[in-house]
Design a protein around this motif. Structure first.
Motif, PDB file in Angstrom:
ATOM      1  N   GLU A  70       0.404  -0.998   0.165  1.00 39.78           N
ATOM      2  CA  GLU A  70      -0.628  -0.136   0.046  1.00 39.78           C
ATOM      3  C   GLU A  70       0.984   1.153  -0.062  1.00 39.78           C
ATOM      4  N   MET A  71       1.934   0.806   1.026  1.00 40.49           N
ATOM      5  CA  MET A  71       2.739   2.357   0.495  1.00 40.49           C
ATOM      6  C   MET A  71       3.134   2.706  -0.469  1.00 40.49           C
ATOM      7  N   VAL A  72       3.831   1.245  -1.822  1.00 40.11           N
ATOM      8  CA  VAL A  72       4.080   1.887  -3.306  1.00 40.11           C
ATOM      9  C   VAL A  72       2.817   2.248  -3.461  1.00 40.11           C
ATOM     10  N   LEU A  73       1.869   1.786  -3.515  1.00 34.33           N
ATOM     11  CA  LEU A  73       0.653   2.119  -3.984  1.00 34.33           C
ATOM     12  C   LEU A  73      -0.038   3.697  -4.527  1.00 34.33           C
ATOM     13  N   LYS A  74       0.455   4.344  -2.828  1.00 31.24           N
ATOM     14  CA  LYS A  74      -0.037   5.889  -2.379  1.00 31.24           C
ATOM     15  C   LYS A  74       1.334   5.871  -2.598  1.00 31.24           C
ATOM     16  N   ASP A  75       2.150   5.983  -3.257  1.00 37.42           N
ATOM     17  CA  ASP A  75       3.098   7.100  -3.378  1.00 37.42           C
ATOM     18  C   ASP A  75       4.643   7.426  -2.150  1.00 37.42           C
ATOM     19  N   GLN A  76       3.991   6.438  -1.230  1.00 36.11           N
ATOM     20  CA  GLN A  76       4.671   6.828   0.197  1.00 36.11           C
ATOM     21  C   GLN A  76       5.886   6.438   0.271  1.00 36.11           C
ATOM     22  N   ALA A  77       6.886   5.462  -0.953  1.00 36.87           N
ATOM     23  CA  ALA A  77       7.252   4.793  -1.042  1.00 36.87           C
ATOM     24  C   ALA A  77       7.833   4.296  -2.557  1.00 36.87           C
ATOM     25  N   ASP A  78       9.174   4.350  -2.800  1.00 38.31           N
ATOM     26  CA  ASP A  78       9.192   3.721  -4.119  1.00 38.31           C
ATOM     27  C   ASP A  78       8.871   2.919  -4.024  1.00 38.31           C
ATOM     28  N   ILE A  79      10.108   1.709  -3.978  1.00 35.03           N
ATOM     29  CA  ILE A  79       9.861   0.031  -4.012  1.00 35.03           C
ATOM     30  C   ILE A  79       9.228  -0.581  -2.913  1.00 35.03           C
ATOM     31  N   ALA A 132       2.848 -10.142  -4.816  1.00 42.52           N
ATOM     32  CA  ALA A 132       2.978 -10.591  -6.011  1.00 42.52           C
ATOM     33  C   ALA A 132       1.052 -10.057  -6.443  1.00 42.52           C
ATOM     34  N   ASN A 133       0.262 -10.012  -5.051  1.00 44.64           N
ATOM     35  CA  ASN A 133      -0.744 -10.405  -5.686  1.00 44.64           C
ATOM     36  C   ASN A 133      -1.085  -8.538  -5.618  1.00 44.64           C
ATOM     37  N   HIS A 134      -0.619  -7.911  -5.479  1.00 40.08           N
ATOM     38  CA  HIS A 134      -1.721  -6.330  -5.161  1.00 40.08           C
ATOM     39  C   HIS A 134      -1.258  -5.880  -6.332  1.00 40.08           C
ATOM     40  N   GLU A 135      -2.955  -6.019  -6.756  1.00 35.87           N
ATOM     41  CA  GLU A 135      -2.846  -5.086  -8.620  1.00 35.87           C
ATOM     42  C   GLU A 135      -2.086  -3.757  -8.436  1.00 35.87           C
ATOM     43  N   GLY A 136      -2.346  -3.296  -9.865  1.00 42.35           N
ATOM     44  CA  GLY A 136      -1.444  -2.079  -9.697  1.00 42.35           C
ATOM     45  C   GLY A 136       0.905  -1.780  -9.329  1.00 42.35           C
ATOM     46  N   LEU A 137       1.043  -3.235  -9.063  1.00 43.26           N
ATOM     47  CA  LEU A 137       2.396  -3.053  -8.569  1.00 43.26           C
ATOM     48  C   LEU A 137       2.418  -4.046  -9.626  1.00 43.26           C
ATOM     49  N   LYS A 154       5.225  -0.018  -8.395  1.00 44.57           N
ATOM     50  CA  LYS A 154       3.538   0.880  -8.915  1.00 44.57           C
ATOM     51  C   LYS A 154       4.386   1.153  -9.700  1.00 44.57           C
ATOM     52  N   GLN A 155       2.977   0.295 -11.479  1.00 41.33           N
ATOM     53  CA  GLN A 155       3.011  -0.041 -11.919  1.00 41.33           C
ATOM     54  C   GLN A 155       2.747   1.586 -13.140  1.00 41.33           C
ATOM     55  N   GLY A 156       3.598   1.723 -13.961  1.00 40.38           N
ATOM     56  CA  GLY A 156       3.736   3.066 -14.452  1.00 40.38           C
ATOM     57  C   GLY A 156       4.896   3.885 -13.820  1.00 40.38           C
ATOM     58  N   ARG A 216      11.171  -3.475 -19.195  1.00 38.07           N
ATOM     59  CA  ARG A 216      10.099  -4.313 -19.625  1.00 38.07           C
ATOM     60  C   ARG A 216       9.419  -4.173 -19.514  1.00 38.07           C
ATOM     61  N   ALA A 217       9.379  -4.895 -17.925  1.00 42.05           N
ATOM     62  CA  ALA A 217       8.062  -4.965 -16.744  1.00 42.05           C
ATOM     63  C   ALA A 217       7.308  -3.990 -16.222  1.00 42.05           C
ATOM     64  N   MET A 218       7.973  -3.118 -16.058  1.00 41.14           N
ATOM     65  CA  MET A 218       7.724  -1.272 -16.111  1.00 41.14           C
ATOM     66  C   MET A 218       6.240  -1.080 -17.167  1.00 41.14           C
ATOM     67  N   SER A 219       7.083  -1.617 -18.762  1.00 42.20           N
ATOM     68  CA  SER A 219       6.082  -0.649 -19.632  1.00 42.20           C
ATOM     69  C   SER A 219       4.779  -1.810 -20.183  1.00 42.20           C
ATOM     70  N   GLY A 220       4.598  -2.737 -19.595  1.00 43.24           N
ATOM     71  CA  GLY A 220       3.913  -3.588 -19.783  1.00 43.24           C
ATOM     72  C   GLY A 220       3.681  -4.994 -20.191  1.00 43.24           C
TER      73      GLY A 220
END
Length: 313
Positions: A136-145, A153-158, A275-277, A302-306
């Motif tokens: 959640e920290m990564v998804l909310k931009d509170q952490a870079d990685i 691995a099961n979190h949508e958006g990562l 975070k994806q993107g 490559r992975a980050m580009s989808g």
């Protein structure tokens, strides 16, 4: 329509629809936030939020679609800002890593040391939590990685990539009967009180699954998030410990003995999540490669580009 309105919508959701808290987070006034959101709704011709009186209670169906677009737009804006920062200062800035105690205590010290020697001007922060929290920290931009086991691995958006493999070990006092076994079994382990990780941490699900498959009910005496705590209680002869192999050091843990347990609980994979993107600064790629040399910048991009290519160790 302006960026302030989009920021207000996003922050209102992040603050559980509390406009007062959203205003505090954005250093502005609550009436200003409320007015900006209403003006955006009027411009779009829809209600973004459902309301009870003057209080907002949640997102409407069109509001959920608006939020997705807002998140994408704000992510692009944040990316533009990061690009500017990176080119303005190639070797300085801030870098926040969200991780579990086990990773921070046993895996990252040498990596962090090498990184800070290479980038002494980068302000590095480590935030600890369980896999769900750090995701959640990564998804909310509170952490870079984020760095943890398979759970992230099961979190949508990562976007998550494998770093390295490891196995659990059983730790016991120096004269424990289990040391006489050529290869310990789950049945033997189930005969002793067990001290191991909390259910949210460090491959605990694999431990539980292994016992369940054999219809065994282990006596879990104590759960902890910290392998050092587990080992302390094992030294007091309160039970046998199950910890990550990386958490045992023969020199440091002289009063304990380690017994391999990979044949019982299988192999675990630690992963790094972004975070994806998201836009990653150059030194973030360097850190990831120091952590896992197989993950070079080209592969990560490559992975980050989808790209749907499967990355496994």
């Amino acid at each position: 329509m302006n960026l302030h309105q989009l920021r207000f919508v996003r922050e209102a959701v992040r603050q559980n629809f509390n406009l007062t808290e959203a205003a505090k987070a954005l250093y502005t006034s609550q009436p200003g936030v409320s007015k900006a959101i209403i003006e955006l709704e009027e411009e779009l011709g829809i209600d973004i939020f459902s309301r009870h009186g003057k209080r907002i209670r949640g997102l409407t169906e069109p509001g959920r679609a608006v939020l997705k677009s807002v998140e994408l737009i704000m992510q692009e804006i944040d990316g533009l800002k990061q690009i500017g920062k990176e080119f303005a200062a190639q070797d300085s800035g801030s870098f926040t890593i969200a991780t579990t105690h086990t990773q921070a205590r046993y895996t990252l010290p040498k990596v962090v040391q090498a990184f800070t020697q290479k980038y002494p001007k980068v302000r590095l922060s480590l935030i600890q939590g369980n896999p769900k929290q750090i995701s959640e920290m990564v998804l909310k931009d509170q952490a870079d990685i984020a760095i943890a086991t398979e759970a992230i691995a099961n979190h949508e958006g990562l976007v998550t990539l494998p770093c390295y493999q490891w196995e659990h070990i059983v730790v016991v006092p120096q004269d424990h009967p289990l040391l006489n076994s050529d290869e310990i079994t789950l049945e033997e382990l189930a005969g002793y009180p067990i001290i191991t990780y909390d259910s949210a941490f460090t491959g605990r699900n694999k431990i539980d699954h292994a016992f369940a498959v054999r219809n065994l009910k282990p006596d879990i005496l104590l759960e902890a998030i910290d392998a050092d705590v587990i080992k302390t209680y094992v030294e007091l002869n309160m039970g046998v410990g199950i910890v990550a192999g990386m958490a045992f050091d023969p020199e440091r843990d002289r009063n304990l003995r380690a017994i391999p347990a990979g044949h019982l609980f299988g192999t675990n994979v630690s992963r790094v999540a972004m975070k994806q993107g998201a836009y990653l600064r150059g030194y973030v790629y360097t850190f990831i490669e120091l952590l896992a040399p197989v993950l070079n910048r080209k592969m990560i991009e490559r992975a980050m580009s989808g790209e749907k290519e499967t990355y496994e160790l």
